[in-house]
Design a protein around this motif. Structure first.
Motif, mmCIF file in Angstrom:
data_model
loop_
_atom_site.group_PDB
_atom_site.id
_atom_site.type_symbol
_atom_site.label_atom_id
_atom_site.label_comp_id
_atom_site.label_asym_id
_atom_site.label_seq_id
_atom_site.Cartn_x
_atom_site.Cartn_y
_atom_site.Cartn_z
ATOM 1 N N THR A 219 29.476 42.500 -4.492
ATOM 2 C CA THR A 219 29.456 41.469 -5.777
ATOM 3 C C THR A 219 28.329 41.845 -6.239
ATOM 4 O O THR A 219 27.232 41.991 -5.927
ATOM 5 C CB THR A 219 29.472 40.008 -5.625
ATOM 6 O OG1 THR A 219 30.522 39.805 -4.510
ATOM 7 C CG2 THR A 219 29.762 39.473 -6.639
ATOM 8 N N ASN A 220 28.492 42.512 -7.749
ATOM 9 C CA ASN A 220 27.759 42.820 -8.552
ATOM 10 C C ASN A 220 26.871 41.629 -9.385
ATOM 11 O O ASN A 220 27.292 40.385 -9.184
ATOM 12 C CB ASN A 220 27.803 43.990 -9.317
ATOM 13 C CG ASN A 220 28.966 43.404 -10.478
ATOM 14 O OD1 ASN A 220 29.222 42.368 -10.723
ATOM 15 N ND2 ASN A 220 29.590 44.493 -11.023
ATOM 16 N N ALA A 221 25.801 41.743 -10.137
ATOM 17 C CA ALA A 221 25.068 40.671 -10.786
ATOM 18 C C ALA A 221 26.236 39.926 -11.734
ATOM 19 O O ALA A 221 25.820 38.712 -11.998
ATOM 20 C CB ALA A 221 23.748 41.298 -11.572
ATOM 21 N N ALA A 222 26.851 40.471 -12.273
ATOM 22 C CA ALA A 222 28.045 39.894 -13.159
ATOM 23 C C ALA A 222 28.933 38.915 -12.348
ATOM 24 O O ALA A 222 29.780 38.200 -12.877
ATOM 25 C CB ALA A 222 28.916 40.827 -14.025
ATOM 26 N N GLY A 223 29.192 39.011 -11.134
ATOM 27 C CA GLY A 223 29.902 38.258 -10.382
ATOM 28 C C GLY A 223 31.404 39.038 -10.026
ATOM 29 O O GLY A 223 32.033 38.452 -9.521
ATOM 30 N N CYS A 224 31.382 40.424 -10.440
ATOM 31 C CA CYS A 224 32.526 41.205 -10.087
ATOM 32 C C CYS A 224 32.342 41.866 -8.933
ATOM 33 O O CYS A 224 31.188 42.143 -8.331
ATOM 34 C CB CYS A 224 32.812 41.995 -11.203
ATOM 35 S SG CYS A 224 32.731 41.273 -12.986
ATOM 36 N N SER A 225 33.588 41.780 -8.084
ATOM 37 C CA SER A 225 33.466 42.392 -6.625
ATOM 38 C C SER A 225 34.329 43.460 -6.442
ATOM 39 O O SER A 225 35.339 43.664 -7.113
ATOM 40 C CB SER A 225 33.479 41.016 -5.754
ATOM 41 O OG SER A 225 35.068 40.787 -5.825
ATOM 42 N N ALA A 226 34.118 44.225 -5.234
ATOM 43 C CA ALA A 226 34.995 45.364 -4.721
ATOM 44 C C ALA A 226 35.176 45.091 -3.194
ATOM 45 O O ALA A 226 33.913 45.002 -2.505
ATOM 46 C CB ALA A 226 34.643 46.721 -5.221
ATOM 47 N N VAL A 227 36.198 45.251 -2.467
ATOM 48 C CA VAL A 227 36.363 45.285 -1.003
ATOM 49 C C VAL A 227 36.670 46.650 -0.544
ATOM 50 O O VAL A 227 37.354 47.445 -1.120
ATOM 51 C CB VAL A 227 37.316 44.538 -0.797
ATOM 52 C CG1 VAL A 227 37.620 44.130 0.664
ATOM 53 C CG2 VAL A 227 37.310 43.127 -1.330
ATOM 54 N N SER A 228 35.886 47.011 0.628
ATOM 55 C CA SER A 228 36.202 48.243 1.313
ATOM 56 C C SER A 228 37.479 48.498 1.971
ATOM 57 O O SER A 228 38.361 47.504 2.114
ATOM 58 C CB SER A 228 34.902 48.414 2.219
ATOM 59 O OG SER A 228 35.187 47.653 3.373
ATOM 60 N N VAL A 229 37.612 49.817 2.537
ATOM 61 C CA VAL A 229 38.911 50.065 3.156
ATOM 62 C C VAL A 229 38.434 49.372 4.764
ATOM 63 O O VAL A 229 37.395 49.663 4.940
ATOM 64 C CB VAL A 229 39.057 51.402 3.378
ATOM 65 C CG1 VAL A 229 40.256 51.825 4.367
ATOM 66 C CG2 VAL A 229 39.457 52.082 1.958
ATOM 67 N N PRO A 230 39.305 48.833 5.305
ATOM 68 C CA PRO A 230 39.186 47.982 6.686
ATOM 69 C C PRO A 230 38.846 49.095 7.604
ATOM 70 O O PRO A 230 39.566 50.118 7.509
ATOM 71 C CB PRO A 230 40.268 47.153 6.955
ATOM 72 C CG PRO A 230 41.336 47.668 5.872
ATOM 73 C CD PRO A 230 40.800 48.372 4.959
ATOM 74 N N VAL A 231 37.771 48.739 8.602
ATOM 75 C CA VAL A 231 37.707 49.553 9.924
ATOM 76 C C VAL A 231 38.111 48.772 10.804
ATOM 77 O O VAL A 231 37.814 47.398 11.225
ATOM 78 C CB VAL A 231 36.057 49.749 10.023
ATOM 79 C CG1 VAL A 231 35.827 50.472 11.294
ATOM 80 C CG2 VAL A 231 35.729 50.845 8.685
ATOM 81 N N LEU A 232 39.016 49.405 11.904
ATOM 82 C CA LEU A 232 39.299 48.611 13.154
ATOM 83 C C LEU A 232 38.520 48.815 14.314
ATOM 84 O O LEU A 232 38.287 50.213 14.586
ATOM 85 C CB LEU A 232 40.755 49.338 13.692
ATOM 86 C CG LEU A 232 41.353 48.658 14.637
ATOM 87 C CD1 LEU A 232 41.323 47.067 14.676
ATOM 88 C CD2 LEU A 232 42.675 49.371 14.985
ATOM 89 N N ILE A 233 37.821 47.966 14.768
ATOM 90 C CA ILE A 233 37.162 47.947 16.156
ATOM 91 C C ILE A 233 37.924 47.571 17.109
ATOM 92 O O ILE A 233 38.489 46.317 17.080
ATOM 93 C CB ILE A 233 35.925 47.110 15.864
ATOM 94 C CG1 ILE A 233 34.937 47.569 14.555
ATOM 95 C CG2 ILE A 233 35.074 47.226 16.951
ATOM 96 C CD1 ILE A 233 34.483 49.168 14.624
ATOM 97 N N THR A 234 38.126 48.236 18.051
ATOM 98 C CA THR A 234 38.631 47.812 19.502
ATOM 99 C C THR A 234 38.022 47.757 20.547
ATOM 100 O O THR A 234 37.000 48.452 20.941
ATOM 101 C CB THR A 234 39.916 48.873 19.727
ATOM 102 O OG1 THR A 234 40.702 49.282 18.856
ATOM 103 C CG2 THR A 234 40.699 48.514 20.810
ATOM 104 N N VAL A 235 37.876 46.624 21.416
ATOM 105 C CA VAL A 235 36.955 46.153 22.439
ATOM 106 C C VAL A 235 37.919 46.325 23.681
ATOM 107 O O VAL A 235 38.709 45.421 23.890
ATOM 108 C CB VAL A 235 36.320 44.849 22.316
ATOM 109 C CG1 VAL A 235 35.376 44.775 23.562
ATOM 110 C CG2 VAL A 235 35.589 45.082 20.999
ATOM 111 N N LYS A 236 37.599 47.242 24.487
ATOM 112 C CA LYS A 236 38.468 47.255 25.688
ATOM 113 C C LYS A 236 37.875 46.558 26.744
ATOM 114 O O LYS A 236 36.544 46.402 27.002
ATOM 115 C CB LYS A 236 38.779 48.786 26.360
ATOM 116 C CG LYS A 236 39.586 49.317 25.294
ATOM 117 C CD LYS A 236 39.906 50.859 26.003
ATOM 118 C CE LYS A 236 40.850 51.713 25.292
ATOM 119 N NZ LYS A 236 41.085 52.788 25.823
#
Length: 266
Positions: A219-236
């Motif tokens: 989120t920037n100072a003006a309150g506008c936001s962007a979301v990343s591409v998700p990353v899958l974490i697998t725990v065996k």
């Protein structure tokens, strides 16, 4: 018999000044017309102005000019000026006029015969419009040849560039291991797992020990936001190991015995 006499002097009536309108005498509010007299010397206009040969009229009324040059006044013809009211024109909205990229404000008019002019000069004749770009939005209503106008300035703030997550390690780990995720932004971060904010995780790094879909919202100072591409974490999971000895692992004294050991997960 006594006599007396009175002398009566008759003064001629002066020529009345002429008056003309230099334009239409019926016009819309905000316009005007100039009324001009044949003289500006020793005259009084009906609105109280004195010694002007012309006046600017912006309100309805009956206008004339009177010459006071001499004993007997002389008054011009009357010109009637009619000023037409502009139609009521008002833009209403329940939305802020400063928005983030990708969002719009709903602008409305009380009139069903409204005409909208967009910042790119395109038009619409609907009662309600969506304002999605920066610029001035103009509303016009027409009645009796008069146009009422209202306008609103919209400001659309760009969203930050999409953040990128970098892994400091593999995306597949075992239980009791971890991997560090790094945001491309130094500040303004909020880490999420499965689209739910992780409380208190606002740094640009995140240590992960649980499996799931991780992303970051910036989120920037003006309150506008962007979301990343998700990353899958697998725990065996780590399975217990059992070791089987063949033959029996009990031996006598110093007698050597060959034993085969086999390991298997549970």
């Amino acid at each position: 018999v006594s006599n007396d006499s009175v002398q009566i002097n008759l003064n001629s009536v002066p020529v009345a000044p002429g008056i003309v309108a230099l334009g239409a005498t019926t016009f819309c509010d905000g316009d005007s017309v100039i009324l001009q007299a044949t003289t500006g010397n020793f005259v009084v206009w009906s609105n109280g102005l004195e010694n002007f040969d012309e006046i600017l009229v912006t309100t309805s009324g009956s206008y004339y000019v009177t010459s006071i040059d001499g004993i007997c006044p002389a008054t011009s013809d009357t010109i009637v000026v009619t000023v037409l009211a502009l139609p009521l024109t008002e833009i209403t909205t329940n939305d802020p006029t400063t928005l983030c990229e990708g969002t719009c404000a709903t602008l409305s008019s009380a009139s069903s015969s409204s005409s909208w002019i967009f910042p790119d000069a395109s038009t619409s004749n609907t009662a309600t419009i969506q304002a999605c770009t920066s610029g001035i939005y103009i509303l016009e209503n027409t009645a009796n040849g008069c146009v009422g106008r209202d306008s609103v300035l919209m400001t659309i703030i760009p969203n930050p560039a999409t953040p990128v997550i970098t892994l400091d390690g593999p995306a597949i780990i075992c239980e009791n291991q971890f991997v560090t995720l790094l945001s491309s932004y130094a500040t303004g971060n909020q880490w999420q797992i499965n689209n739910v904010n992780i409380a208190g995780e606002t740094n640009n790094t995140l240590i992960v020990t649980l499996g799931g879909l991780y992303n970051i919202e910036v989120t920037n100072a003006a309150g506008c936001s962007a979301v990343s591409v998700p990353v899958l974490i697998t725990v065996k999971p780590v399975s217990d190991l059992s070791i089987v000895a063949i033959p029996d692992t009990i031996v006598c004294g110093n007698i050597p015995v060959e034993v085969s050991l086999t390991a298997s997960s549970g």
